[in-house]
Design an enzyme around this catalytic site. Sequence first.
Site, PDB file in Angstrom:
ATOM      1  N   GLU A 163       0.793  -1.233   0.000  1.00 18.11           N
ATOM      2  CA  GLU A 163       0.000   0.000   0.000  1.00 18.11           C
ATOM      3  C   GLU A 163       0.828   1.287   0.000  1.00 18.11           C
ATOM      4  O   GLU A 163       0.811   2.058   0.973  1.00 18.11           O
ATOM      5  CB  GLU A 163      -0.958   0.008   1.196  1.00 18.11           C
ATOM      6  CG  GLU A 163      -1.914  -1.169   1.214  1.00 18.11           C
ATOM      7  CD  GLU A 163      -3.013  -1.046   2.269  1.00 18.11           C
ATOM      8  OE1 GLU A 163      -2.993  -0.096   3.065  1.00 18.11           O
ATOM      9  OE2 GLU A 163      -3.913  -1.905   2.280  1.00 18.11           O
ATOM     10  N   GLU A 364      -5.395  -8.732   0.800  1.00 18.04           N
ATOM     11  CA  GLU A 364      -6.028  -8.415   2.084  1.00 18.04           C
ATOM     12  C   GLU A 364      -7.508  -8.169   1.841  1.00 18.04           C
ATOM     13  O   GLU A 364      -7.879  -7.470   0.895  1.00 18.04           O
ATOM     14  CB  GLU A 364      -5.457  -7.132   2.736  1.00 18.04           C
ATOM     15  CG  GLU A 364      -4.068  -7.257   3.270  1.00 18.04           C
ATOM     16  CD  GLU A 364      -3.578  -5.968   3.939  1.00 18.04           C
ATOM     17  OE1 GLU A 364      -4.420  -5.148   4.389  1.00 18.04           O
ATOM     18  OE2 GLU A 364      -2.353  -5.778   4.005  1.00 18.04           O
TER      19      GLU A 364
END
Length: 456
Positions: A163, A364
């Site tokens: 991220e 995720e």
Amino acid sequence: MIFPENFVWGAATASYQIEGAVKEDGRGQSIWDTFSHAPGNVADGDTGDVACDHYHRYRDDVALMRELGLAAYRFSVAWPRIQPDGRGPANPRGLAFYDRLVDELLEAGISPYLTLYHWDLPQALEDRGGWADRDTAHRFAEYAAVVHDRLGDRVQNWATLNEPWVAAFLGYGNGVHAPGRKDPASAMRSAHHLLLGHGLAAARLREAGAASIMLVVNSSPVLTPAQVNDHEAVPDEADAAAVDRVHALLTRQFLDPALHGRYPEEVLAAAGRNGGTGHILDGDLEAINAPIDLIGINYYNPCVVEAGPGLPADAAWPGSEDIRFAPADAPVTAMGWPIVPDGLSRLLVRLSKDYPDVGLMVTENGAAFDDVVEDGRVHDADRVSFLRGHLREVGRAIEAGADLRGYLVWSLLDNFEWAEGYRRRFGIVHVDYATQVRVLKDSALWYRDVIAANRL
Ligand code: FCB
């Protein structure tokens, strides 16, 4: 719903969120140690000092994974364990921990998915400018090579960054995450240097023989409020422009350079208004465009926006002038995040069209709820229904042609949820932080059955 043969089922964690043992075996300080210890940054003053004590309990945790039938475990390596100051020779005791973990996983028949950077930058590098400084990208590539040198004989699946949007824009933009800086120009620079670090590291990993290399992004479909519950809703021109700009800032800012070797116009314009583009040097985009195999997608909720004439840019979104970030008409998790399962299929289908040359993996997905332990059980029906709803959409995306290789639930364990501390529980395994006792929640038992059947 039946999943493809060889579909990879697993779970994910990250070093600072579970390991604890922050002063052991020569580990250096990370920006999250500094940040969590400064008052006011993390709910309840929580820190990762002990966390799930996974550093000492990894064998038990791998045994739990085996019990659940996981085929894959995504974890991250703490850079300050490997290079306490972010540069120079490796700390053998730090490497030895991951060496033991990898062996334990392989013995349990679980494939390690190793993420090199899940936000715990060595503080020594932050002191020299952190990701806003170009040199950090070069340090990262060196670190990647050091880790591969030790584990590359056993680890096939490598992720460079987790991220980068969050690392850049919460770390250097709105300051909600470490290192807590609030400067849009630094955030834009950081995003670029994270990407450069990704590309340089990917090249080093490839050269060293890594089988599969992935970049993990937090991505969301960007929708107008009306589109959340109505796929057919057609936004007017101003709203459509807001949607496109935010999609460029959130997703294309990272995936276009990494996979197409160029920045979207919207991102260059945002940089232009926030410190300029002088940090983007000749050759950078070629380096960032190093070949990779997979995009890892972390999906939690959609991003909902509409035109907001006259509004200033949000601190986490340099370049978002004249845009309003809106709530979604949907139920929410304990994080307050809207639950929109079909956002996942919309996202996966779009990304598979926009970036057809790479495979996708959900790296995720999961939810925090206020779990309670009753008679040694956790009846987390909300989480089961969250996961079931999202897995159904995973199946739909595959049916629609997305090249989706696997699904990793966030998270294996309850853990240190960054600025939210320990009060937000994302695990399918409950952790009692006072005793470190682990209890499989109902969602873990349910997930075990889904994995065993390879169907919903
Ligand atoms: C993601 C992070 C992960 C976890 C989840 C809830 O943004 O990658 O570490 O905190 O959110």
